[in-house]
Design a protein around this motif. Structure first.
Motif, PDB file in Angstrom:
ATOM      1  N   ARG A  36       0.839  -1.198   0.000  1.00 15.57           N
ATOM      2  CA  ARG A  36       0.000   0.000   0.000  1.00 15.57           C
ATOM      3  C   ARG A  36       0.879   1.256   0.000  1.00 15.57           C
ATOM      4  O   ARG A  36       2.014   1.237   0.463  1.00 15.57           O
ATOM      5  N   HIS A  37       0.283   2.337  -0.505  1.00 10.39           N
ATOM      6  CA  HIS A  37       0.927   3.647  -0.468  1.00 10.39           C
ATOM      7  C   HIS A  37      -0.109   4.647   0.016  1.00 10.39           C
ATOM      8  O   HIS A  37      -1.303   4.525  -0.293  1.00 10.39           O
ATOM      9  N   ALA A  38       0.337   5.644   0.739  1.00 14.01           N
ATOM     10  CA  ALA A  38      -0.608   6.584   1.351  1.00 14.01           C
ATOM     11  C   ALA A  38      -1.424   7.342   0.322  1.00 14.01           C
ATOM     12  O   ALA A  38      -2.616   7.606   0.538  1.00 14.01           O
ATOM     13  N   ASP A  39      -0.826   7.718  -0.813  1.00 11.24           N
ATOM     14  CA  ASP A  39      -1.564   8.550  -1.762  1.00 11.24           C
ATOM     15  C   ASP A  39      -1.275   8.208  -3.216  1.00 11.24           C
ATOM     16  O   ASP A  39      -1.462   9.050  -4.103  1.00 11.24           O
ATOM     17  N   ARG A  40      -0.824   6.966  -3.475  1.00 17.70           N
ATOM     18  CA  ARG A  40      -0.587   6.550  -4.858  1.00 17.70           C
ATOM     19  C   ARG A  40      -1.175   5.169  -5.093  1.00 17.70           C
ATOM     20  O   ARG A  40      -1.486   4.435  -4.155  1.00 17.70           O
ATOM     21  N   LYS A  41      -1.315   4.827  -6.372  1.00 19.92           N
ATOM     22  CA  LYS A  41      -1.875   3.535  -6.765  1.00 19.92           C
ATOM     23  C   LYS A  41      -1.073   2.996  -7.939  1.00 19.92           C
ATOM     24  O   LYS A  41      -0.603   3.767  -8.796  1.00 19.92           O
ATOM     25  N   VAL A  42      -0.920   1.683  -8.010  1.00 17.42           N
ATOM     26  CA  VAL A  42      -0.196   1.038  -9.102  1.00 17.42           C
ATOM     27  C   VAL A  42      -1.148   0.695 -10.243  1.00 17.42           C
ATOM     28  O   VAL A  42      -2.322   0.381 -10.010  1.00 17.42           O
ATOM     29  N   ILE A  43      -0.660   0.776 -11.462  1.00 19.27           N
ATOM     30  CA  ILE A  43      -1.355   0.175 -12.604  1.00 19.27           C
ATOM     31  C   ILE A  43      -0.371  -0.776 -13.275  1.00 19.27           C
ATOM     32  O   ILE A  43       0.708  -0.371 -13.713  1.00 19.27           O
ATOM     33  N   PHE A  44      -0.738  -2.059 -13.313  1.00 21.56           N
ATOM     34  CA  PHE A  44       0.091  -3.070 -13.956  1.00 21.56           C
ATOM     35  C   PHE A  44      -0.289  -3.170 -15.434  1.00 21.56           C
ATOM     36  O   PHE A  44      -1.473  -3.168 -15.790  1.00 21.56           O
ATOM     37  N   ILE A  45       0.726  -3.299 -16.289  1.00 21.93           N
ATOM     38  CA  ILE A  45       0.525  -3.270 -17.744  1.00 21.93           C
ATOM     39  C   ILE A  45       0.227  -4.668 -18.295  1.00 21.93           C
ATOM     40  O   ILE A  45       0.094  -4.858 -19.493  1.00 21.93           O
ATOM     41  N   GLY A  46       0.089  -5.676 -17.432  1.00 28.77           N
ATOM     42  CA  GLY A  46      -0.176  -7.039 -17.887  1.00 28.77           C
ATOM     43  C   GLY A  46       1.087  -7.863 -18.005  1.00 28.77           C
ATOM     44  O   GLY A  46       2.193  -7.402 -17.716  1.00 28.77           O
ATOM     45  N   ASP A  47       0.933  -9.127 -18.422  1.00 31.96           N
ATOM     46  CA  ASP A  47       2.044 -10.088 -18.495  1.00 31.96           C
ATOM     47  C   ASP A  47       2.696 -10.277 -17.126  1.00 31.96           C
ATOM     48  O   ASP A  47       3.908 -10.113 -16.951  1.00 31.96           O
ATOM     49  N   ILE A  48       1.875 -10.669 -16.169  1.00 36.72           N
ATOM     50  CA  ILE A  48       2.391 -11.019 -14.848  1.00 36.72           C
ATOM     51  C   ILE A  48       2.992 -12.429 -14.882  1.00 36.72           C
ATOM     52  O   ILE A  48       3.897 -12.747 -14.118  1.00 36.72           O
ATOM     53  N   ILE A  49       2.491 -13.275 -15.762  1.00 39.30           N
ATOM     54  CA  ILE A  49       2.854 -14.686 -15.778  1.00 39.30           C
ATOM     55  C   ILE A  49       3.903 -14.991 -16.852  1.00 39.30           C
ATOM     56  O   ILE A  49       4.304 -14.139 -17.623  1.00 39.30           O
ATOM     57  N   ASP A  50       4.321 -16.287 -16.848  1.00 38.74           N
ATOM     58  CA  ASP A  50       5.222 -16.894 -17.843  1.00 38.74           C
ATOM     59  C   ASP A  50       6.675 -16.475 -17.660  1.00 38.74           C
ATOM     60  O   ASP A  50       6.980 -15.370 -17.222  1.00 38.74           O
ATOM     61  N   ARG A  51       7.548 -17.427 -17.992  1.00 40.06           N
ATOM     62  CA  ARG A  51       8.995 -17.241 -18.115  1.00 40.06           C
ATOM     63  C   ARG A  51       9.750 -17.181 -16.793  1.00 40.06           C
ATOM     64  O   ARG A  51      10.840 -17.710 -16.685  1.00 40.06           O
ATOM     65  N   GLY A  52       9.237 -16.480 -15.789  1.00 37.54           N
ATOM     66  CA  GLY A  52      10.030 -16.186 -14.602  1.00 37.54           C
ATOM     67  C   GLY A  52       9.960 -17.241 -13.521  1.00 37.54           C
ATOM     68  O   GLY A  52       9.174 -18.196 -13.581  1.00 37.54           O
ATOM     69  N   PRO A  53      10.775 -17.065 -12.457  1.00 40.37           N
ATOM     70  CA  PRO A  53      10.917 -18.094 -11.436  1.00 40.37           C
ATOM     71  C   PRO A  53       9.856 -18.090 -10.344  1.00 40.37           C
ATOM     72  O   PRO A  53       9.703 -19.086  -9.644  1.00 40.37           O
ATOM     73  N   HIS A  54       9.123 -16.992 -10.171  1.00 44.35           N
ATOM     74  CA  HIS A  54       8.192 -16.888  -9.036  1.00 44.35           C
ATOM     75  C   HIS A  54       6.843 -16.342  -9.505  1.00 44.35           C
ATOM     76  O   HIS A  54       6.377 -15.293  -9.047  1.00 44.35           O
ATOM     77  N   ILE A  55       6.200 -17.080 -10.391  1.00 42.70           N
ATOM     78  CA  ILE A  55       4.953 -16.626 -11.009  1.00 42.70           C
ATOM     79  C   ILE A  55       3.816 -16.601 -10.003  1.00 42.70           C
ATOM     80  O   ILE A  55       3.062 -15.621  -9.921  1.00 42.70           O
TER      81      ILE A  55
END
Length: 327
Positions: A36-55
């Motif tokens: 969490r952040h006090a006054d900001r928010k994240v926007i993820f651009i997609g492609d969270i999955i595939d290829r990496g070690p800790h999906i």
């Protein structure tokens, strides 16, 4: 009153440790298991999955933030590919919307292996992926995984309303050249051109490709080299070929008068910087020892080169090469 600040994060691809480092670097803290952040928010651009070690870990971080209202997300082509790979084709008994070819399995292998011990979670993430918006539009900026195609987006809003797909839409999107197929191809994979003369190019990751990814912000391109946008350069004998009228019809143009646009998808390299004054690509190949990048957006209407922040995976994370999945 100051408007909401947004931190846009590029393709994670299972790099959960890099994601934790990046969130901490931007002042996010875990409270009751959620960043969490006090006054900001994240926007993820997609492609969270595939290829990496800790999906699985990456998925938990992202979904927990979204569910808690601390983040938003758009669908990436890898979430879409996973949905199609796992969804039976209603018109072809025993088959799936995305064929189970060696190439398709290779791309999804890390996700399939890492989620298989948790079949209930697999089903939950399938349902969640289906609900992810294809695009987000705010008063002063836009977000999509690969390409903002206004004509297709307008038609989608008119026919389907909102920015999300349904199971029926997903099934129709597997039919090549349908409207549903076209919008998923353009928004999640971008614009591309076929290599001339039926030529084939072998990319750095070992795939044989008959198409190359193209820019959608060049106002009057003349040659193929003017529009190529991918880590692999075109062979020299193709790069200087003039763009034909037929090829030009497959290109679109996102002009400088448009809202700032944030995309991922394109495996950029080097120091993060704007693509144009109003386009930022924030995919810098984190899973290939590049950088996991964010852009810290406030009220600006032009992309500020000084507002990129990142974790350099090769220098700061040092994941063993054996943990990196096939591309």
């Amino acid at each position: 009153m100051k408007s909401q600040g947004y931190d846009l994060i590029g393709d994670v691809h299972g790099c959960a440790l890099s994601l934790r480092m990046l969130l901490a670097r931007m002042g996010y803290r875990q409270i009751n298991g959620v960043y969490r952040h006090a006054d900001r928010k994240v926007i993820f651009i997609g492609d969270i999955i595939d290829r990496g070690p800790h999906i699985r870990e990456a998925l938990h971080i992202v979904r927990d933030m979204v569910d808690a209202g601390q983040a938003e997300i758009v669908m990436g082509n890898h979430e879409y590919n996973y949905l199609c790979y796992m969804t039976p084709d209603p018109d072809r008994p025993g088959e799936f919307l995305r064929e189970h070819t060696p190439r398709h399995q290779r791309i999804l292998q890390q996700t399939l292996e890492q989620l298989s011990p948790w079949p209930d979670e697999q089903r939950e993430y399938m349902d969640w992926f289906l609900q992810l918006p294809l695009f987000l539009e705010f008063d002063h900026f836009r977000v999509v995984h690969a390409c903002w195609h206004q004509g297709l987006i307008d038609r989608f809003r008119q026919q389907y309303g909102g920015n999300q797909i349904t199971h029926d839409f997903l099934c129709r999107s597997a039919i090549e050249d349908s409207f549903e197929w076209e919008i998923m191809d353009r928004l999640l994979r971008g614009t591309h051109l076929r290599l001339p003369n039926n030529e084939v190019m072998v990319s750095k990751d070992g795939f044989r490709r008959r198409f190359f990814r193209t820019k959608f912000w060049t106002p009057d391109p003349q040659y193929l080299v003017d529009v190529v946008f991918q880590p692999d350069p075109l062979p020299p004998h193709l790069a200087r070929l003039p763009i034909t009228e037929r090829q030009r019809k497959d290109l679109i143009y996102y002009g400088p008068q448009e809202k700032p646009l944030f995309i991922g998808h394109y495996w950029r390299e080097g120091v993060p910087r704007p693509v144009t004054d109003n386009i930022a690509c924030i995919d810098f190949s984190a899973v290939k020892y590049g950088k996991l990048v964010a852009y810290r957006l406030d009220d600006e209407t032009r992309i500020d080169p000084d507002k990129f922040v990142w974790v350099d995976v090769a220098r700061e994370v040092h994941l063993p090469q054996s943990e990196i999945g096939a591309s």
